[in-house]
Design a protein around this motif. Structure first.
Motif, mmCIF file in Angstrom:
data_model
loop_
_atom_site.group_PDB
_atom_site.id
_atom_site.type_symbol
_atom_site.label_atom_id
_atom_site.label_comp_id
_atom_site.label_asym_id
_atom_site.label_seq_id
_atom_site.Cartn_x
_atom_site.Cartn_y
_atom_site.Cartn_z
ATOM 1 N N ALA A 155 19.664 21.297 -17.928
ATOM 2 C CA ALA A 155 18.512 20.399 -18.014
ATOM 3 C C ALA A 155 18.857 19.034 -17.433
ATOM 4 C CB ALA A 155 18.065 20.262 -19.469
ATOM 5 N N LYS A 156 20.082 18.567 -17.738
ATOM 6 C CA LYS A 156 20.510 17.267 -17.221
ATOM 7 C C LYS A 156 20.633 17.300 -15.708
ATOM 8 C CE LYS A 156 24.107 13.743 -17.740
ATOM 9 N NZ LYS A 156 25.364 13.377 -18.438
ATOM 10 N N SER A 157 21.190 18.387 -15.178
ATOM 11 C CA SER A 157 21.334 18.520 -13.728
ATOM 12 C C SER A 157 19.976 18.564 -13.050
ATOM 13 C CB SER A 157 22.127 19.789 -13.398
ATOM 14 O OG SER A 157 23.439 19.720 -13.905
ATOM 15 N N GLY A 158 19.041 19.302 -13.680
ATOM 16 C CA GLY A 158 17.696 19.375 -13.117
ATOM 17 C C GLY A 158 17.013 18.025 -13.112
ATOM 18 N N ALA A 159 17.155 17.302 -14.231
ATOM 19 C CA ALA A 159 16.543 15.970 -14.323
ATOM 20 C C ALA A 159 17.186 15.018 -13.320
ATOM 21 C CB ALA A 159 16.697 15.427 -15.742
ATOM 22 N N SER A 160 18.523 15.133 -13.140
ATOM 23 C CA SER A 160 19.220 14.265 -12.197
ATOM 24 C C SER A 160 18.764 14.535 -10.767
ATOM 25 C CB SER A 160 20.733 14.476 -12.312
ATOM 26 O OG SER A 160 21.195 14.108 -13.598
ATOM 27 N N ALA A 163 15.346 12.996 -10.299
ATOM 28 C CA ALA A 163 15.466 11.531 -10.217
ATOM 29 C C ALA A 163 16.024 11.116 -8.858
ATOM 30 C CB ALA A 163 16.370 11.021 -11.341
ATOM 31 N N LEU A 164 17.001 11.865 -8.351
ATOM 32 C CA LEU A 164 17.589 11.544 -7.045
ATOM 33 C C LEU A 164 16.558 11.667 -5.938
ATOM 34 C CD1 LEU A 164 19.972 10.886 -5.233
ATOM 35 C CD2 LEU A 164 20.564 13.328 -5.234
ATOM 36 N N THR A 165 15.747 12.729 -5.995
ATOM 37 C CA THR A 165 14.710 12.931 -4.980
ATOM 38 C C THR A 165 13.720 11.774 -4.979
ATOM 39 O OG1 THR A 165 14.885 15.338 -5.114
ATOM 40 C CG2 THR A 165 12.826 14.438 -4.245
ATOM 41 N N LYS A 166 13.271 11.374 -6.152
ATOM 42 C CA LYS A 166 12.305 10.280 -6.251
ATOM 43 C C LYS A 166 12.924 8.959 -5.801
ATOM 44 C CE LYS A 166 9.460 12.381 -9.858
ATOM 45 N NZ LYS A 166 8.870 12.248 -11.202
ATOM 46 N N ARG A 167 14.209 8.773 -6.128
ATOM 47 C CA ARG A 167 14.888 7.542 -5.723
ATOM 48 C C ARG A 167 15.034 7.479 -4.202
ATOM 49 N NH1 ARG A 167 19.301 7.876 -8.913
ATOM 50 N NH2 ARG A 167 20.826 8.330 -7.299
ATOM 51 N N THR A 215 20.947 1.936 -12.572
ATOM 52 C CA THR A 215 20.414 3.192 -12.035
ATOM 53 C C THR A 215 19.172 3.634 -12.795
ATOM 54 O OG1 THR A 215 22.651 3.856 -11.402
ATOM 55 C CG2 THR A 215 20.979 5.578 -11.461
ATOM 56 N N ALA A 216 19.206 3.516 -14.114
ATOM 57 C CA ALA A 216 18.059 3.952 -14.921
ATOM 58 C C ALA A 216 16.817 3.142 -14.580
ATOM 59 C CB ALA A 216 18.385 3.829 -16.407
ATOM 60 N N GLN A 217 16.979 1.830 -14.380
ATOM 61 C CA GLN A 217 15.830 0.984 -14.048
ATOM 62 C C GLN A 217 15.285 1.321 -12.656
ATOM 63 O OE1 GLN A 217 18.644 -0.043 -15.379
ATOM 64 N NE2 GLN A 217 18.084 -1.023 -17.315
ATOM 65 N N VAL A 218 16.189 1.578 -11.699
ATOM 66 C CA VAL A 218 15.751 1.957 -10.355
ATOM 67 C C VAL A 218 15.046 3.315 -10.395
ATOM 68 C CG1 VAL A 218 16.513 2.535 -8.009
ATOM 69 C CG2 VAL A 218 17.554 0.614 -9.237
ATOM 70 N N ASN A 219 15.570 4.232 -11.198
ATOM 71 C CA ASN A 219 14.928 5.539 -11.332
ATOM 72 C C ASN A 219 13.513 5.396 -11.886
ATOM 73 O OD1 ASN A 219 17.160 6.843 -10.355
ATOM 74 N ND2 ASN A 219 17.918 7.500 -12.348
ATOM 75 N N LYS A 220 13.324 4.458 -12.821
ATOM 76 C CA LYS A 220 11.990 4.241 -13.378
ATOM 77 C C LYS A 220 11.046 3.675 -12.319
ATOM 78 C CE LYS A 220 9.476 2.303 -17.307
ATOM 79 N NZ LYS A 220 8.300 1.991 -16.480
#
Length: 292
Positions: A155-160, A163-167, A215-220
């Motif tokens: 689940a973490k890998s999928g979420a990461s 997030a990477l794609t959107k970033r 990173t979390a803020q940029v992901n948001k």
């Protein structure tokens, strides 16, 4: 101990085996006993699912005062039936759909985790020697915890990955301003950091790095703008495609036209096009005011 699954089963046999499983659960102790209990529960649930209709299965749930809730694990639902005991207070009762008064059934919540063990037994296609398989994996609880960890990592890998794609889209589609600075970048800083700034007349005055990982803020930021950025990119790409196809059609028409002309005719046609372009440009240019 049963070592094979998918035996023939009817409602009477199901009720009898459930009662036996419930009794065994009450008396079992130790890791091997737990493996036996979980293995026998897995075999029983597998037989129930294979042999009883949906209506018959729901009837057994009703006899225990439980509701069947669709979830990711069918084993998790049946664990509530086979691992538990009647409420110690005999006054705690309920009336089932047939109007029969029954003692309140109390599932043992500590057993719920073992649906992971059962899911792995199904995943690995174990059809015999279930207890040996469980013990070879370190026991029922070890198997359950290992599957929980795998699921969490997946689940973490999928979420990461999301997030990477959107970033990546955010960084590619958002106008960014490069700022040269003499600020000290702290050791261990991530790709993105948080910087404290003071607002001044012509922009921002950088004061220092206050967080080594933003990173979390940029992901948001990326997640919040993702849909709009994708829409803008799509519209831009569609407009470019329309223009490109129009240019290709114009070039094809020009090529076909030129192929039917002599050299002098092509020269005269190009001069005509140039004169038309000059006239159009002059017509669109506003007149300048005469100086006094």
């Amino acid at each position: 101990m049963t070592n094979s699954s998918h035996s023939s089963l009817d409602m009477a046999a199901a009720r009898s085996r459930i009662a036996s499983q419930q009794k065994g659960f009450k008396n079992a102790r130790g890791s091997t006993a737990l493996a036996v209990m979980v293995a026998d529960g897995f075999i029983l649930i597998s037989d129930i699912i294979q042999n009883l209709s949906k209506e018959e299965q729901l009837a057994i749930f009703d006899e225990h005062g439980l509701s069947y809730v669709e979830s990711a694990s069918v084993y998790g639902q049946w664990i509530k039936v086979i691992f538990g005991e009647p409420h110690p207070d005999a006054q705690q009762t309920f009336t089932d759909f047939e109007g029969m008064e029954r003692p309140m059934w109390v599932p043992d919540r500590t057993m719920e985790v073992y649906h992971h063990t059962m899911e792995d037994l199904a995943h690995f296609g174990v059809t015999a020697n279930h207890v040996d398989f469980i013990m070879d994996k370190g026991g029922a609880l070890t198997m359950a915890n290992a599957r929980k960890k795998r699921l969490a990592q997946a689940a973490k890998s999928g979420a990461s990955a999301v997030a990477l794609t959107k970033r990546q889209v955010f960084l590619a589609e958002t106008p960014l301003s490069r700022v040269e600075t003499n600020l000290k970048i702290p050791d261990g800083a991530a790709e993105f950091v948080t910087v404290a700034c003071r607002v001044i007349d012509n922009g921002l005055e950088l004061l220092g790095v206050v967080s080594k990982d933003a990173t979390a803020q940029v992901n948001k930021l990326a997640a919040d703008s993702y849909d709009d950025l994708l829409k803008a990119r799509h519209e831009r790409e569609c407009a470019a495609k329309i223009k490109r196809e129009a240019d290709e059609r114009a070039e094809e028409r020009m090529s076909a036209l030129f192929n039917g002309m002599s050299k002098d005719e092509r020269h005269a046609y190009m001069e005509k096009l140039a004169a038309r372009a000059i006239a159009k440009s002059q017509a669109s240019t506003p007149p300048t005011s005469a100086k006094a």
